[in-house]
Design an enzyme around this catalytic site. Structure first.
Site, mmCIF file in Angstrom:
data_model
loop_
_atom_site.group_PDB
_atom_site.id
_atom_site.type_symbol
_atom_site.label_atom_id
_atom_site.label_comp_id
_atom_site.label_asym_id
_atom_site.label_seq_id
_atom_site.Cartn_x
_atom_site.Cartn_y
_atom_site.Cartn_z
ATOM 1 N N ASP A 22 0.870 -1.163 0.000
ATOM 2 C CA ASP A 22 0.000 0.000 0.000
ATOM 3 C C ASP A 22 0.917 1.225 0.000
ATOM 4 O OD1 ASP A 22 -2.300 1.685 0.497
ATOM 5 O OD2 ASP A 22 -1.691 1.734 2.600
ATOM 6 N N ASP A 25 -0.147 5.064 1.029
ATOM 7 C CA ASP A 25 -0.356 6.027 2.111
ATOM 8 C C ASP A 25 -0.254 5.367 3.479
ATOM 9 O OD1 ASP A 25 -1.234 8.557 0.603
ATOM 10 O OD2 ASP A 25 -2.520 7.012 -0.260
ATOM 11 N N ASP A 74 -1.556 -0.553 6.045
ATOM 12 C CA ASP A 74 -1.823 0.014 7.371
ATOM 13 C C ASP A 74 -3.280 -0.102 7.791
ATOM 14 O OD1 ASP A 74 -3.077 3.207 7.121
ATOM 15 O OD2 ASP A 74 -2.446 2.137 5.332
#
Length: 455
Positions: free
Chosen positions: A16, A18, A313
């Site tokens: 991922d 961000d 996250d």
């Protein structure tokens, strides 16, 4: 299942973007996100200007793992069995007496099996990442405002306005059109909001590539914003690091949807083009699905079942769907593990040089990865004992999901970047302790015998 996990055993390593590869300066990015939404509510929807005023103390409300009941305006912290550990109405915390009357020891009415709870609902919203958290504070303050305005209003209908604020700031064309507040400000001063990738991480990515791993970048950010972030954190040649880049991936749907529901699309000047019947070669694509991606990975590796690990996250968008739908290994980036470091080393009296200050220097947010005084630990909480019995400690629902769906959990990619690729991590599993998969250390509250302060 093997007790250990090693990157050397993986054929494909996916990321991922961000808050995973790209770390944000949270005390700066959180107020920017909050202001982006609050300005829209005030200017376009007629909300009170008081929403624009945020004190440093207000940020203590932010805590990952909260559920917002969209109808009654209550925020809830859930135990692993679905009972309510703490709750607030707007920003106002419920006393133990009010909490017991409202929720008792029953499962929360919307609590389902993990599979059902992973999906967003028209009835509730889970806050599980740092893009979302400023919105939690804003929603709580909206509830305060509406409750006061309408003499104790009991049901709420503000969510459509929040969605409109998100759309205004993050819609696909917003970056190109300089629409809203968020993108123009990030473009103006990326160094204020973003952390460059440390050299150790860049070297580690090249090491993975040189070891023959296929590298993926799968982000729900649009291609233009993705490019700005990656050029800033990795350099202008960042595309050399990744075999496949997928933007506007619309996770978790990327993992859960059928190929016919979410085909891959090519891009031309950051505009999405025609839908592809399958994914035939590496490159940069938009939208898509894990099924077609995995078919391509089989071709690229020459293996019938290539082993994929994905770093992310968000439990909702990354970890749960990648494990549940695609059976990938998953590495959770959990900045709350960095919060433990912060409690030892943080010096709040330190201030920023004046030349770094800019348009949004408002009151600094507390580090969002540190424990909230209002909500307590992200991982564990105490349940009030009955008369003459001691309080008992219970795992939160968020903590339970970490050990259920993550292979391991780490504070940042930097934390493992200097380890050899064949390093054997102890994985989370039912045969290991609940803290086995945390690297380099479990959270302090799970590793110590200290009694938590009672609610």
């Amino acid at each position: 299942m093997a007790q250990h996990f090693s990157l050397a055993a993986c054929d494909v390593v996916g990321f991922d973007l961000d808050h995973t590869l790209c770390r944000y300066n949270l005390p700066e990015s959180a107020p920017l996100i909050y202001n982006s939404f609050a300005q829209f509510l005030v200017k376009e929807k007629g909300y009170d200007k008081e929403l624009l005023n945020v004190t440093p103390e207000d940020w203590d409300f932010c805590c990952k793992g909260l559920a917002l009941d969209l109808e009654d305006g209550n925020f809830l912290k859930l135990a692993n069995n679905g009972t309510v550990l703490r709750a607030s109405h707007g920003t106002k915390m419920m006393t133990p007496e009010v909490l017991a009357e409202a929720y008792g020891k029953k499962e929360w009415k919307h609590f389902l099996s993990d599979t059902g709870m992973a999906c967003r609902s028209g009835k509730y919203y889970f806050y599980d990442n740092y893009f979302d958290l400023p919105g939690a504070l804003l929603c709580a303050r909206v509830v305060d405002y509406l409750t006061k305005l309408n003499n104790g209003q009991k049901t709420f209908d503000f969510w459509k306005d929040i969605v409109a604020a998100i759309q205004h700031n993050y819609k696909m064309s917003a970056f190109k059109e300089n629409c809203g507040i968020y993108f123009p400000e990030i473009k103006r001063d990326p160094g204020r909001y973003l952390h460059s990738c440390p050299e150790s991480v860049k070297k580690w990515l090249r090491q993975l590539k040189n070891a023959g791993k296929i590298l993926l970048l799968i982000t729900s950010s649009h291609s233009d914003y993705c490019r700005l972030l990656c050029e800033y954190i990795l350099g202008n040649d960042f595309t050399d690091l990744f075999d496949i880049v997928i933007t506007n991936a619309l996770k978790p749907g990327f993992f859960s949807h059928l190929p016919s529901q979410r085909p891959f699309r090519t891009l031309e000047n950051d505009e999405e083009q025609e839908a592809l019947p399958s994914l035939d070669k590496p490159g940069w694509y938009s939208q898509g699905n894990a099924v077609h991606l995995y078919e391509l990975l089989k071709k690229m590796t020459g293996k019938p079942e290539p082993k994929v690990v994905y770093f992310g996250d968000s439990m909702h968008s990354d970890i749960f769907p990648a494990r549940h739908y695609s059976n990938w290994e998953t590495v959770l980036i959990l900045e709350e593990l960095r919060g433990d470091e912060g409690t030892r080393s943080q010096r709040p009296e330190e201030s920023e040089p004046l030349e770094k200050k800019g348009k949004y220097e408002g009151p600094k947010a507390k580090p969002l990865n540190t424990s909230s005084k209002k909500w307590g630990s992200f991982f564990i909480d105490s349940v009030l004992g009955l008369e003459n019995t001691e309080d008992s400690l219970v795992y939160t629902w968020s903590c339970k999901r970490i050990s259920t769906y993550s292979t391991i959990a780490i504070p940042s990619i930097e934390a493992i970047a200097e380890l050899p690729l064949d390093y054997k991590f102890t994985r989370f599993s039912s045969s290991n302790s609940k803290t086995a998969g945390y690297y380099p250390n479990p959270p302090l509250v799970l590793s110590s015998d200290e009694t938590l302060i009672s609610k």
